[in-house]
Write a protein that holds these residues in place. Sequence first.
Motif, PDB file in Angstrom:
ATOM      1  N   SER A  30       0.612  -1.233  -0.116  1.00 35.66           N
ATOM      2  CA  SER A  30       0.043  -0.041  -0.080  1.00 35.66           C
ATOM      3  C   SER A  30       0.933   1.395  -0.250  1.00 35.66           C
ATOM      4  CB  SER A  30      -0.742   0.198   1.244  1.00 35.66           C
ATOM      5  OG  SER A  30      -1.807  -1.193   0.971  1.00 35.66           O
ATOM      6  N   SER A  31       2.066   1.030   0.728  1.00 34.24           N
ATOM      7  CA  SER A  31       3.021   2.373   0.871  1.00 34.24           C
ATOM      8  C   SER A  31       4.284   1.831   1.104  1.00 34.24           C
ATOM      9  CB  SER A  31       2.641   3.407   1.734  1.00 34.24           C
ATOM     10  OG  SER A  31       2.807   2.919   2.932  1.00 34.24           O
ATOM     11  N   GLN A  33       8.140   3.038   2.699  1.00 31.99           N
ATOM     12  CA  GLN A  33       8.637   4.098   3.448  1.00 31.99           C
ATOM     13  C   GLN A  33      10.398   3.976   3.401  1.00 31.99           C
ATOM     14  OE1 GLN A  33       7.026   4.131   7.615  1.00 31.99           O
ATOM     15  NE2 GLN A  33       5.265   3.638   6.609  1.00 31.99           N
ATOM     16  N   VAL A  50       3.213   6.657  -1.997  1.00 33.00           N
ATOM     17  CA  VAL A  50       1.811   5.818  -1.849  1.00 33.00           C
ATOM     18  C   VAL A  50       1.446   5.339  -3.287  1.00 33.00           C
ATOM     19  CG1 VAL A  50      -0.405   6.095  -1.013  1.00 33.00           C
ATOM     20  CG2 VAL A  50       1.434   7.079   0.361  1.00 33.00           C
TER      21      VAL A  50
ATOM     22  N   ARG B  99       1.583   4.819   8.555  1.00 32.88           N
ATOM     23  CA  ARG B  99       2.382   4.959   7.333  1.00 32.88           C
ATOM     24  C   ARG B  99       3.691   5.904   7.758  1.00 32.88           C
ATOM     25  NH1 ARG B  99      -1.949   5.275   2.317  1.00 32.88           N
ATOM     26  NH2 ARG B  99      -2.043   3.239   2.332  1.00 32.88           N
TER      27      ARG B  99
END
Lengths: 111, 112
Positions: A30-31, A33, A50, B99
């Motif tokens: 999904s993302s 980092q 993202v 996130r």
Amino acid sequence: TQLLEQSPQFLSIQEGENLTVYCNSSSVFSSLQWYRQEPGEGPVLLVTVVTGGEVKKLKRLTFQFGDARKDSSLHITAAQPGDTGLYLCAGDRGSNYKLTFGKGTLLTVNP
Amino acid sequence: DVKVTQSSRYLVKRTGEKVFLECVQDMDHENMFWYRQDPGLGLRLIYFSYDVKMKEKGDIPEGYSVSREKKERFSLILESASTNQTSMYLCASSSPGGRRAFFGQGTRLTVV
């Protein structure tokens, strides 16, 4: 099984050179980092990507998320000794809280 | 500024001791994590918690337990320390969605 593979594992370059490190997976995230960790400290977030194909810039650092959201790259232009550190990528698969980390790329920039 | 604080930077404990590693965050985050970091193995998730009194096992929970009595505090417990638990331990927190994780400075634990 390592879900996120980072390459190279080690990289030693001279100040002023350019470099790219990679973070690859067979899984969709999904993302993704990117973190940098200095010796004796915890990782610090640099960027989150993202959208597939997304490109983000942070001064001399350029981050790209693959179109299929399975891989990412970090490009550093004109590296400086202050860029030295362990670069970690981490992905979330939409579980709401759990990140998967790669093993990292240890970058040394020599003056 | 955001802060995750681990109680000790360095610890030396004897085999068989019960060891407590404490972590406090000031961001009102729901999610908290404990990782260990070893050369060549990267960061491995031990336990995580997504709410007070809630916990879930990560990838390597054996030999560890956790406690989360308050939202801001997440403790890692080594019930009976062993030499193979010598490692760098990292605590992190994140908001829902996860996130962006904020890490503490780490605790380097040596078990002798």
